[in-house]
Design a protein around this motif. Sequence first.
Motif, PDB file in Angstrom:
ATOM      1  N   ILE A 170     -10.921 -14.537   1.077  1.00 32.35           N
ATOM      2  CA  ILE A 170     -11.679 -15.550   0.339  1.00 32.35           C
ATOM      3  C   ILE A 170     -12.928 -14.980  -0.348  1.00 32.35           C
ATOM      4  N   PRO A 171     -13.785 -14.185   0.322  1.00 36.51           N
ATOM      5  CA  PRO A 171     -15.010 -13.736  -0.341  1.00 36.51           C
ATOM      6  C   PRO A 171     -14.776 -12.975  -1.648  1.00 36.51           C
ATOM      7  N   GLY A 172     -13.869 -11.998  -1.630  1.00 33.24           N
ATOM      8  CA  GLY A 172     -13.588 -11.252  -2.852  1.00 33.24           C
ATOM      9  C   GLY A 172     -12.986 -12.129  -3.933  1.00 33.24           C
ATOM     10  N   ALA A 173     -12.102 -13.039  -3.516  1.00 31.92           N
ATOM     11  CA  ALA A 173     -11.494 -13.954  -4.479  1.00 31.92           C
ATOM     12  C   ALA A 173     -12.549 -14.861  -5.104  1.00 31.92           C
ATOM     13  N   TRP A 174     -13.537 -15.252  -4.321  1.00 31.95           N
ATOM     14  CA  TRP A 174     -14.623 -16.103  -4.818  1.00 31.95           C
ATOM     15  C   TRP A 174     -15.385 -15.400  -5.935  1.00 31.95           C
ATOM     16  N   VAL A 175     -15.804 -14.160  -5.683  1.00 29.36           N
ATOM     17  CA  VAL A 175     -16.567 -13.409  -6.685  1.00 29.36           C
ATOM     18  C   VAL A 175     -15.741 -13.233  -7.958  1.00 29.36           C
ATOM     19  N   ASP A 176     -14.473 -12.896  -7.810  1.00 31.75           N
ATOM     20  CA  ASP A 176     -13.626 -12.679  -8.979  1.00 31.75           C
ATOM     21  C   ASP A 176     -13.355 -13.970  -9.730  1.00 31.75           C
ATOM     22  N   THR A 177     -13.211 -15.073  -9.017  1.00 34.05           N
ATOM     23  CA  THR A 177     -12.944 -16.359  -9.665  1.00 34.05           C
ATOM     24  C   THR A 177     -14.133 -16.819 -10.495  1.00 34.05           C
ATOM     25  N   LEU A 178     -15.324 -16.696  -9.940  1.00 36.20           N
ATOM     26  CA  LEU A 178     -16.498 -17.101 -10.709  1.00 36.20           C
ATOM     27  C   LEU A 178     -16.682 -16.201 -11.926  1.00 36.20           C
ATOM     28  N   ALA A 179     -16.374 -14.931 -11.772  1.00 34.09           N
ATOM     29  CA  ALA A 179     -16.445 -14.033 -12.925  1.00 34.09           C
ATOM     30  C   ALA A 179     -15.453 -14.474 -14.003  1.00 34.09           C
ATOM     31  N   PRO A 184     -19.997 -13.841 -13.848  1.00 34.06           N
ATOM     32  CA  PRO A 184     -20.031 -12.583 -13.097  1.00 34.06           C
ATOM     33  C   PRO A 184     -21.434 -12.324 -12.569  1.00 34.06           C
ATOM     34  N   ALA A 185     -21.524 -11.538 -11.491  1.00 33.45           N
ATOM     35  CA  ALA A 185     -22.843 -11.160 -10.976  1.00 33.45           C
ATOM     36  C   ALA A 185     -23.596 -10.398 -12.058  1.00 33.45           C
ATOM     37  N   SER A 186     -24.792 -10.880 -12.398  1.00 34.00           N
ATOM     38  CA  SER A 186     -25.552 -10.274 -13.496  1.00 34.00           C
ATOM     39  C   SER A 186     -26.338  -9.044 -13.061  1.00 34.00           C
ATOM     40  N   GLY A 187     -26.355  -8.762 -11.779  1.00 30.03           N
ATOM     41  CA  GLY A 187     -27.111  -7.635 -11.250  1.00 30.03           C
ATOM     42  C   GLY A 187     -27.313  -7.831  -9.758  1.00 30.03           C
ATOM     43  N   ASP A 188     -28.359  -7.212  -9.222  1.00 33.41           N
ATOM     44  CA  ASP A 188     -28.658  -7.356  -7.807  1.00 33.41           C
ATOM     45  C   ASP A 188     -29.406  -8.669  -7.576  1.00 33.41           C
ATOM     46  N   PRO A 189     -28.946  -9.539  -6.662  1.00 30.44           N
ATOM     47  CA  PRO A 189     -29.625 -10.817  -6.427  1.00 30.44           C
ATOM     48  C   PRO A 189     -31.082 -10.671  -6.006  1.00 30.44           C
ATOM     49  N   SER A 190     -31.447  -9.545  -5.377  1.00 29.42           N
ATOM     50  CA  SER A 190     -32.825  -9.379  -4.918  1.00 29.42           C
ATOM     51  C   SER A 190     -33.780  -9.000  -6.032  1.00 29.42           C
ATOM     52  N   SER A 191     -33.280  -8.817  -7.251  1.00 23.17           N
ATOM     53  CA  SER A 191     -34.130  -8.407  -8.365  1.00 23.17           C
ATOM     54  C   SER A 191     -35.030  -9.522  -8.863  1.00 23.17           C
ATOM     55  N   GLY A 192     -34.698 -10.768  -8.494  1.00 21.74           N
ATOM     56  CA  GLY A 192     -35.467 -11.906  -8.984  1.00 21.74           C
ATOM     57  C   GLY A 192     -34.912 -12.502 -10.256  1.00 21.74           C
ATOM     58  N   GLN A 193     -33.966 -11.807 -10.879  1.00 20.29           N
ATOM     59  CA  GLN A 193     -33.341 -12.291 -12.109  1.00 20.29           C
ATOM     60  C   GLN A 193     -31.832 -12.133 -11.942  1.00 20.29           C
ATOM     61  N   PHE A 194     -31.178 -13.208 -11.552  1.00 20.88           N
ATOM     62  CA  PHE A 194     -29.764 -13.124 -11.196  1.00 20.88           C
ATOM     63  C   PHE A 194     -29.052 -14.434 -11.457  1.00 20.88           C
ATOM     64  N   THR A 195     -27.822 -14.333 -11.960  1.00 20.73           N
ATOM     65  CA  THR A 195     -26.898 -15.460 -11.979  1.00 20.73           C
ATOM     66  C   THR A 195     -25.506 -14.920 -11.663  1.00 20.73           C
ATOM     67  N   GLY A 196     -24.638 -15.799 -11.208  1.00 15.78           N
ATOM     68  CA  GLY A 196     -23.259 -15.420 -10.940  1.00 15.78           C
ATOM     69  C   GLY A 196     -22.853 -15.628  -9.499  1.00 15.78           C
ATOM     70  N   GLY A 197     -21.593 -15.281  -9.215  1.00 19.45           N
ATOM     71  CA  GLY A 197     -21.100 -15.363  -7.847  1.00 19.45           C
ATOM     72  C   GLY A 197     -21.500 -14.137  -7.057  1.00 19.45           C
ATOM     73  N   HIS A 198     -21.762 -14.318  -5.772  1.00 20.40           N
ATOM     74  CA  HIS A 198     -22.216 -13.192  -4.942  1.00 20.40           C
ATOM     75  C   HIS A 198     -21.892 -13.444  -3.478  1.00 20.40           C
ATOM     76  N   ILE A 199     -22.004 -12.380  -2.708  1.00 16.33           N
ATOM     77  CA  ILE A 199     -21.918 -12.453  -1.253  1.00 16.33           C
ATOM     78  C   ILE A 199     -23.302 -12.095  -0.718  1.00 16.33           C
ATOM     79  N   ASN A 200     -23.917 -13.023   0.015  1.00  5.92           N
ATOM     80  CA  ASN A 200     -25.267 -12.740   0.502  1.00  5.92           C
ATOM     81  C   ASN A 200     -25.247 -12.137   1.900  1.00  5.92           C
ATOM     82  N   PRO A 201     -26.214 -11.262   2.190  1.00  2.00           N
ATOM     83  CA  PRO A 201     -26.352 -10.776   3.564  1.00  2.00           C
ATOM     84  C   PRO A 201     -26.832 -11.887   4.483  1.00  2.00           C
ATOM     85  N   MET A 202     -26.818 -11.624   5.770  1.00  2.00           N
ATOM     86  CA  MET A 202     -27.304 -12.570   6.767  1.00  2.00           C
ATOM     87  C   MET A 202     -28.261 -11.857   7.703  1.00  2.00           C
ATOM     88  N   THR A 203     -29.179 -12.610   8.289  1.00  2.00           N
ATOM     89  CA  THR A 203     -30.172 -12.011   9.181  1.00  2.00           C
ATOM     90  C   THR A 203     -29.527 -11.731  10.542  1.00  2.00           C
TER      91      THR A 203
END
Length: 615
Positions: A170-179, A184-203
């Motif tokens: 499911i996770p990989g399919a999610w990223v590819d489907t949104l793309a 598509p993921a526009s870059g690294d989500p931690s950059s402060g400037q991001f849009t798209g599908g992604h997989i986030n880390p967890m604490t």
Amino acid sequence: MDSAKDFVIVGGGLSGLVIAARLTEDPDVTVTVPEAGNDHTADPRIRTPALWLSVLGSPEFDWDYHTTPQKGLNGKVIPLSQGKLLGGSSAINGQAFVANSKATVDAWGEFGNLGWDWETLYPYYKKFHTICQPSTETVNHLHLNYLDENLRSTDGPVQASFPEVIDDPIPGAWVDTLAALGHPASGDPSSGQFTGGHINPMTIDPNTHTRSDAATAYLEPVKARQNLRVITGALAEKLVIDTTGAEPRVIGVQIRKDGNPVLIKAGKEVLLAAGVFGSPKLLELSGIGSRERLERLSIPVVVDNPNVGENLQDHPNVGISFEVTDGVKTLDNISRQEPSAIAAAMEEYTTKKTGPFAIGGNFVGSILPIPDSVEFPSDEATLDEILNTASDTTPGPFSPYHATFVHSILRNRNEGPGNLFAYVAYSNFVPEEAGANIVTKATTEGNFLTICAALLHPLSLGSAHISSSDPAEKPTIDPRYLEHPLDLEVLARYFRHINRVVQTEPLSQYLKPNGRRSNDAPIDMDDLAEVKEYVKKAALSCWHPTSSCAMLPLDKGGVVDSDLKVYGVCNLRVVDSSVLPIATRGNPQTTVYAVAERAADIIRAAISSDVDVEA
């Protein structure tokens, strides 16, 4: 020790423990932390990532707040979990780790908070955490190629990691489907400037496979310090304020411990870290708030500030479950509490630290813009018509500034005012036995994927206020979910976009054609009127409330200034999610950690300045 450097930090949650750890790095600074909850740091229900749902609503771990009946949700009452234990909400949340946006933080400064912007705060985002480098296998399976190694934090106390779910498609399919849908993921989500599908880390600590929270990351390494005292089971009842001088001066805190009132004096300052509902409550109990409200409750007025408890913001969400094809693994057998499934998962976690119990809440997400996507018309004239039709009706001095910001985000093709996220379990959004029990009490047979739409920058501004002078009484909480007409317009369109997602490859191949859906789901998800009615019935909270003691100029609705000092009184600051002027773009915990780290530096600079003056 010099009593003039004593601090009292009310609340041993996320921000309180960060500041306590940082301030006591100076052996000449003494800190006392009264915490209403207890120490559950070693409790397996807290440490085991997947067991977070089991403690929600329990009075031993959770304040278990509830809203007033919500007008915008057909009178529905929404549960709002907030941590009541060492570590606060960082010890009971779903562990999702999502960065804020540069535009959101920059807006803080534009509202009039000098020195608060992305450039200033970003180093503190990096300071508080470490993200474990995912393996090549994990990168490939989760499609994490958008990550920028140069942005990865490597030496902070809070540990974060990506889930090891290489047998889950499911996770990989999610990223590819949104793309495939143009996200598509526009870059690294931690950059402060991001849009798209992604997989986030967890604490989650990748070495121990246990939750990493403020208690383990900040308190545990320093709890033996002689200049740090943590008192659990201590409910703060009111601030002790000296009103004999030219300006009221906070000199301590009255707590209740073992049934007895106890005064804790503060030689230097009192710092409120009691949370988005606890901090405004304590201010009002102490005579800092609306004169009209306080006098009605026979509380002597110390500072008349009607902004206290106002500007409350939260992320409403609404979801739907889809039956998956045979062979796709989900958590439904565990959520139905099937003994064999639970025993097998516990055995795997105990012996290998892998399996369902090693994973927290949702990690499959997105940040999605409005223009040219998410069912909103792309032409500016039609978008203008929608924005102008849904006029700004939220009362309060901050409303016009807030509305200007939200409208700018709605129009910006590089920003995301909403998101879609997913998890593999059935969810019962309708009827109302949802809330904290939304997953754990699911009884529907079969296996499901749930997809939710969340509104990240709602225009509806709510409130949290005391309704009694009794400190034991919970506050009255009214987020006013979806009362602003534009909130319903936007959230309904995000929800309607789910229909496109589930019909698009590769995700669609994992869902049963004409399979079952969650109870009372819309028959026609393209019918906007039907979707709006479902949204009002099924909406819940993401449990991300902020902004009830906003850091803003006083005339714009502020409670604290840019140094987090409470207006109208000396020796008092607020440092928790209540000071964030606007809702974060995603989970607030990353921003609260960063703000607490910066607050510690602000306070330490003030201590140094005092020393210089005294010298």
